[in-house]
Motif scaffolding. Structure first.
Motif, PDB file in Angstrom:
ATOM      1  N   SER A 365      62.100  24.167  39.257  1.00  0.00           N
ATOM      2  CA  SER A 365      60.889  24.201  40.172  1.00  0.00           C
ATOM      3  C   SER A 365      60.704  25.208  41.194  1.00  0.00           C
ATOM      4  O   SER A 365      59.555  25.803  40.898  1.00  0.00           O
ATOM      5  CB  SER A 365      60.614  22.543  41.076  1.00  0.00           C
ATOM      6  OG  SER A 365      60.724  21.579  40.251  1.00  0.00           O
ATOM      7  N   MET A 366      61.851  25.382  41.657  1.00  0.00           N
ATOM      8  CA  MET A 366      61.715  26.796  42.651  1.00  0.00           C
ATOM      9  C   MET A 366      61.463  27.891  41.833  1.00  0.00           C
ATOM     10  O   MET A 366      60.713  28.964  42.062  1.00  0.00           O
ATOM     11  CB  MET A 366      63.118  26.887  43.308  1.00  0.00           C
ATOM     12  CG  MET A 366      63.503  28.403  43.995  1.00  0.00           C
ATOM     13  SD  MET A 366      62.008  28.333  45.439  1.00  0.00           S
ATOM     14  CE  MET A 366      62.803  28.260  46.731  1.00  0.00           C
ATOM     15  N   SER A 367      62.299  28.042  40.666  1.00  0.00           N
ATOM     16  CA  SER A 367      61.998  29.244  39.763  1.00  0.00           C
ATOM     17  C   SER A 367      60.775  29.651  39.255  1.00  0.00           C
ATOM     18  O   SER A 367      60.154  30.614  39.058  1.00  0.00           O
ATOM     19  CB  SER A 367      63.248  29.294  38.609  1.00  0.00           C
ATOM     20  OG  SER A 367      64.386  29.389  39.480  1.00  0.00           O
ATOM     21  N   LYS A 368      60.188  28.367  38.907  1.00  0.00           N
ATOM     22  CA  LYS A 368      58.709  28.547  38.266  1.00  0.00           C
ATOM     23  C   LYS A 368      57.864  28.615  39.175  1.00  0.00           C
ATOM     24  O   LYS A 368      56.848  29.558  39.131  1.00  0.00           O
ATOM     25  CB  LYS A 368      58.371  27.039  37.762  1.00  0.00           C
ATOM     26  CG  LYS A 368      58.749  26.688  36.610  1.00  0.00           C
ATOM     27  CD  LYS A 368      58.554  25.498  35.951  1.00  0.00           C
ATOM     28  CE  LYS A 368      59.111  24.992  34.561  1.00  0.00           C
ATOM     29  NZ  LYS A 368      58.960  23.534  34.126  1.00  0.00           N
ATOM     30  N   ALA A 369      57.985  28.466  40.670  1.00  0.00           N
ATOM     31  CA  ALA A 369      57.279  28.870  41.603  1.00  0.00           C
ATOM     32  C   ALA A 369      57.438  30.338  41.933  1.00  0.00           C
ATOM     33  O   ALA A 369      56.405  31.019  42.324  1.00  0.00           O
ATOM     34  CB  ALA A 369      57.486  28.249  43.048  1.00  0.00           C
ATOM     35  N   ARG A 370      58.786  30.649  41.822  1.00  0.00           N
ATOM     36  CA  ARG A 370      58.837  32.109  42.081  1.00  0.00           C
ATOM     37  C   ARG A 370      58.387  32.956  41.048  1.00  0.00           C
ATOM     38  O   ARG A 370      57.534  34.148  41.068  1.00  0.00           O
ATOM     39  CB  ARG A 370      60.533  32.153  42.007  1.00  0.00           C
ATOM     40  CG  ARG A 370      60.848  33.675  42.475  1.00  0.00           C
ATOM     41  CD  ARG A 370      62.545  33.401  42.749  1.00  0.00           C
ATOM     42  NE  ARG A 370      62.812  32.828  44.185  1.00  0.00           N
ATOM     43  CZ  ARG A 370      64.027  32.306  44.379  1.00  0.00           C
ATOM     44  NH1 ARG A 370      64.819  31.999  43.368  1.00  0.00           N
ATOM     45  NH2 ARG A 370      64.079  32.038  45.564  1.00  0.00           N
ATOM     46  N   ARG A 371      58.231  32.628  39.793  1.00  0.00           N
ATOM     47  CA  ARG A 371      57.548  33.178  38.749  1.00  0.00           C
ATOM     48  C   ARG A 371      56.157  33.155  38.701  1.00  0.00           C
ATOM     49  O   ARG A 371      55.339  34.421  38.523  1.00  0.00           O
ATOM     50  CB  ARG A 371      58.105  32.456  37.376  1.00  0.00           C
ATOM     51  CG  ARG A 371      57.429  33.023  36.050  1.00  0.00           C
ATOM     52  CD  ARG A 371      58.042  34.368  35.755  1.00  0.00           C
ATOM     53  NE  ARG A 371      57.572  34.868  34.735  1.00  0.00           N
ATOM     54  CZ  ARG A 371      56.573  36.079  34.542  1.00  0.00           C
ATOM     55  NH1 ARG A 371      55.987  35.817  35.763  1.00  0.00           N
ATOM     56  NH2 ARG A 371      56.062  36.237  33.462  1.00  0.00           N
ATOM     57  N   ALA A 372      55.610  32.323  39.479  1.00  0.00           N
ATOM     58  CA  ALA A 372      54.097  32.230  39.670  1.00  0.00           C
ATOM     59  C   ALA A 372      53.707  32.864  40.835  1.00  0.00           C
ATOM     60  O   ALA A 372      52.595  33.088  41.326  1.00  0.00           O
ATOM     61  CB  ALA A 372      53.780  30.772  39.701  1.00  0.00           C
ATOM     62  N   ASP A 374      53.977  31.724  43.703  1.00  0.00           N
ATOM     63  CA  ASP A 374      53.652  30.992  44.546  1.00  0.00           C
ATOM     64  C   ASP A 374      54.503  30.688  45.866  1.00  0.00           C
ATOM     65  O   ASP A 374      55.381  29.917  45.891  1.00  0.00           O
ATOM     66  CB  ASP A 374      53.577  29.529  43.665  1.00  0.00           C
ATOM     67  CG  ASP A 374      53.167  28.360  44.489  1.00  0.00           C
ATOM     68  OD1 ASP A 374      52.842  28.522  45.691  1.00  0.00           O
ATOM     69  OD2 ASP A 374      52.897  27.170  44.081  1.00  0.00           O
ATOM     70  N   TRP A 375      54.260  31.358  46.880  1.00  0.00           N
ATOM     71  CA  TRP A 375      54.886  31.432  48.040  1.00  0.00           C
ATOM     72  C   TRP A 375      55.128  30.158  48.722  1.00  0.00           C
ATOM     73  O   TRP A 375      56.088  29.880  49.198  1.00  0.00           O
ATOM     74  CB  TRP A 375      54.328  32.588  49.103  1.00  0.00           C
ATOM     75  CG  TRP A 375      54.574  33.829  48.187  1.00  0.00           C
ATOM     76  CD1 TRP A 375      53.769  34.552  47.575  1.00  0.00           C
ATOM     77  CD2 TRP A 375      56.002  34.595  48.219  1.00  0.00           C
ATOM     78  NE1 TRP A 375      54.300  35.687  47.042  1.00  0.00           N
ATOM     79  CE2 TRP A 375      55.759  35.745  47.363  1.00  0.00           C
ATOM     80  CE3 TRP A 375      57.254  34.370  48.734  1.00  0.00           C
ATOM     81  CZ2 TRP A 375      56.770  36.641  46.847  1.00  0.00           C
ATOM     82  CZ3 TRP A 375      58.276  35.291  48.233  1.00  0.00           C
ATOM     83  CH2 TRP A 375      58.203  36.635  47.355  1.00  0.00           C
ATOM     84  N   GLU A 376      53.878  29.471  48.864  1.00  0.00           N
ATOM     85  CA  GLU A 376      54.030  28.228  49.685  1.00  0.00           C
ATOM     86  C   GLU A 376      54.892  27.381  48.972  1.00  0.00           C
ATOM     87  O   GLU A 376      55.805  26.520  49.807  1.00  0.00           O
ATOM     88  CB  GLU A 376      52.413  27.615  49.562  1.00  0.00           C
ATOM     89  CG  GLU A 376      52.172  26.748  50.948  1.00  0.00           C
ATOM     90  CD  GLU A 376      50.700  26.363  50.742  1.00  0.00           C
ATOM     91  OE1 GLU A 376      50.482  25.147  50.556  1.00  0.00           O
ATOM     92  OE2 GLU A 376      49.816  27.421  50.491  1.00  0.00           O
ATOM     93  N   THR A 377      55.024  27.153  47.626  1.00  0.00           N
ATOM     94  CA  THR A 377      55.938  26.149  46.911  1.00  0.00           C
ATOM     95  C   THR A 377      57.443  26.659  47.222  1.00  0.00           C
ATOM     96  O   THR A 377      58.365  25.889  47.382  1.00  0.00           O
ATOM     97  CB  THR A 377      55.447  26.002  45.676  1.00  0.00           C
ATOM     98  OG1 THR A 377      53.944  25.671  45.394  1.00  0.00           O
ATOM     99  CG2 THR A 377      56.220  24.978  44.869  1.00  0.00           C
TER     100      THR A 377
END
Lengths: 421, 421
Positions: A365-372, A374-377
């Motif tokens: 999940s963290m890595s998907k947020a990183r890829r996107a 998405d700083w909040e996540t």
């Protein structure tokens, strides 16, 4: 009935259900582990408001944070603050190692605020309250365990494996005995010319433990205090005794964990875990660090995270945190936080390496947020959101950028989103 | 003659002598390692004042600290401060990754102040100076390497193994390409429909490297950026190419290191090290972390120390530090210090586990001082004396006590020094 006795009788208790739920496991799995002894579920029937957790194989690696006053530094408020910080940052259990101030009161107050398993080292109170070594009677050691069990303590470190037979094995050591309880007991034995009461009266100790369902954490009073003493004859002598005591406890329906080092070079961690598993029939292994170097004063939480990650991957189940203050002073709240986070990283890395179902999902999940971008996540999913947020805020980054790479963001370049570099 | 060519010719250079002395080894051992390729001795003949060190098997594990500006944060003074801090805390090498401000000037100033091997990623300057991807000519990549080599840079990261054949392998990745150089090259290849110039013109690159004795650090442009992408086909595809390029460099007398991940779960670190050794014939392995979890934002130096210690124990030779700011922003001086110390702990723990002669002596001296309650020596021998001193000073401890155990000091109890507890 203790949790172990219930498990052996085929019964599933509310505590087992709760522990199972926390691990996304069937309660039957927890019951089987408790019956086998590969799991412990520290849960004194007098500890009000406890949310039980299972410690051992097949479940998430747990971490413990040590709190407590010293004679130099007695503040209940500060200790309550450390407890709150430890819980906030994810400690699965805490131990009150206080040696200063009104110990019973401090323990009661901490316990009342503590929804996680709460441990102590009862011998400390014997030490604090004795005016001389000579006056300490054998019964005092066991009476103190009973006293603290009655207060609602879930698990106690008891150095039952420190025996007179081990004393000659200590002579060649670089750092001798570094466990406070262990050294008090060796001093007591030499002073009185008698055997360790926690060993000699072990059956009585088991009765006390059984009465409250107090989990015994068999202490490694002779753990190595430096790399040079690791896996030496004294340590092994004690470990074998702890194996015998583990089986005797299980036979009486008492839950057991076994404590381990301490200081271990990286390349002997595997051997230490294997020996504990062999001698102690896979009872949950509770390690202190281990520190992979002796020279990290001020940064022992990092030396401990390295050793803890490796030990837990290889089979240790419970990591006692080490704070940056180790070897120098008692930890302040900031040190408690740093210690908990370092241990959490080690425990989580081990969960992933052990293939614990669901462990790597957090990372995904963290890595998907990183890829996107998405700083909040990313901040929310960080092991320490507050610090991640602080870094992000002080970075003067705009929009979806970070100042690490700025317009040269690999993610964006890879996406071919740029028109003009 | 490059150091490698000298070694192959049986000659011992002053740089070999110096590196040998630092390791308490015979210069002949260094010469043999250089001839074999298992050691690199980055030392551009134009780097004035360089104190050469050897990187690879049989010598101390080395650590690198990354410095450098970003377009958001350009201050030569700050970068010089980071350099001084990195050196003070024990970085064995530094890399200038600047992407903001006058890059040539910043590099020249840092290089002039840098007695340790100095590395760069020349493609960054290509990226910074290009106004669009379209205008970037194939020659620019190599010309920039030559330009920086001429300035005196000792080693360069060159992403020669990122080829068009790898592009289809990247589609299923969670985090795609996370190397800035790697993603720039993939974008360039897609934009121009051509092969990576650093791969296509590798022979010319070797000529440049040979001319200055510039060590090539073959970059892992396709390294995994998260646990889920670890050891995937893209990473392995590139690693095999890096093995071929390693042999081609050696054949031309050029020194080589091979870069590696990145993000790796604990249990696949061994496999990654073994594969690098097999594919790249034991060329020195330079790893970035590896981070054993993706979720440690704000504490990635700890995730990196865990992975780095294990990787180095198993055979990696050079650890690129990770700072607490990783994934969030560029490091400040405090982050640089934390990163260097965490990496030093990992490298030292690995040296001990690898059985490097003399490595455990430091720990033994520390432990003897600890046993003797000699605080001054303990602080001096600490990995970070300043922090250890601060803890000691704020502990309100008296004489030979520490406030961790106070009058219940295990050392003293064990010595039976107490009259009255």
């Amino acid at each position: 009935m203790t949790q172990r006795e219930a498990a052996l009788a085929g019964k599933i208790t509310p505590a087992m259900k709760r522990a199972a739920k926390q691990e996304s496991l069937e309660p039957e799995v927890i019951r089987q582990g408790l019956a086998k002894g590969s799991l412990a579920l520290p849960c004194n029937r007098r500890h009000q408001g406890l949310k039980a957790i299972a410690i051992g194989s097949g479940v998430r690696v747990k971490i413990n944070a040590n709190l407590g006053t010293s004679p130099h530094d007695v503040s209940l408020e500060k200790e309550l603050g450390k407890l709150a910080a430890a819980l906030e940052y994810g400690a699965d259990a805490v131990m009150d190692l206080s040696t200063g101030g009104p110990l019973d009161l401090i323990r009661a107050k901490l316990l009342a605020d503590c929804p996680v398993p709460f441990g102590t080292v009862p011998i400390y109170q014997v030490m604090v309250e004795a005016s001389s070594l000579e006056e300490v009677k054998p019964d005092w050691f066991l009476d103190m365990v009973a006293h603290q069990a009655k207060q609602g303590v879930d698990f106690v470190t008891v150095h039952c494996g420190v025996t007179r037979a081990a004393l000659p094995l200590l002579k060649k050591r670089v750092t001798g005995v570094v466990s406070r309880g262990g050294s008090f007991l060796t001093a007591w034995m030499r002073c009185h010319g008698r055997e360790n009461p926690l060993f000699e009266q072990y059956d009585r100790l088991l009765e006390i433990a059984r009465q409250y369902d107090l989990t015994l954490s068999l202490g490694d009073g002779l753990r190595p205090g430096c790399l040079a003493d690791a896996t030496d004859r004294a340590q092994m002598h004690e470990l074998k005794i702890l194996g015998d005591l583990t089986r005797r406890a299980w036979a009486k329906g008492v839950q057991v964990m076994v404590e381990g080092p301490g200081h271990l070079p990286l390349h002997v961690i595997r051997k230490n875990v294997r020996l504990q598993q062999r001698y102690c029939d896979h009872a949950p292994f509770y390690v202190l660090g281990p520190l992979v170097t002796d020279v990290a004063s001020g940064y022992d939480h990092i030396a401990g995270a390295i050793g803890g990650a490796l030990a837990a991957w290889l089979g240790a189940s419970f990591l006692c945190y080490v704070t940056p203050a180790e070897h120098l002073k008692l930890p302040e709240i900031e040190d408690v936080i740093e210690g908990v986070i370092a241990s959490k990283i080690a425990a989580h890395a081990a969960d992933i390496a052990r293939g614990l179902p669901g462990a790597a999902e957090w990372d995904l999940s963290m890595s998907k947020a990183r890829r996107a971008l998405d700083w909040e996540t990313q901040i929310r999913l960080s092991i320490a959101p507050r610090k991640a947020k602080h870094y992000r805020e002080t970075s003067q980054a705009k929009d979806d950028q970070c100042t690490m790479c700025g317009r040269f963001c690999a993610m964006k370049l890879f996406d071919n989103k740029f028109d003009n570099l």
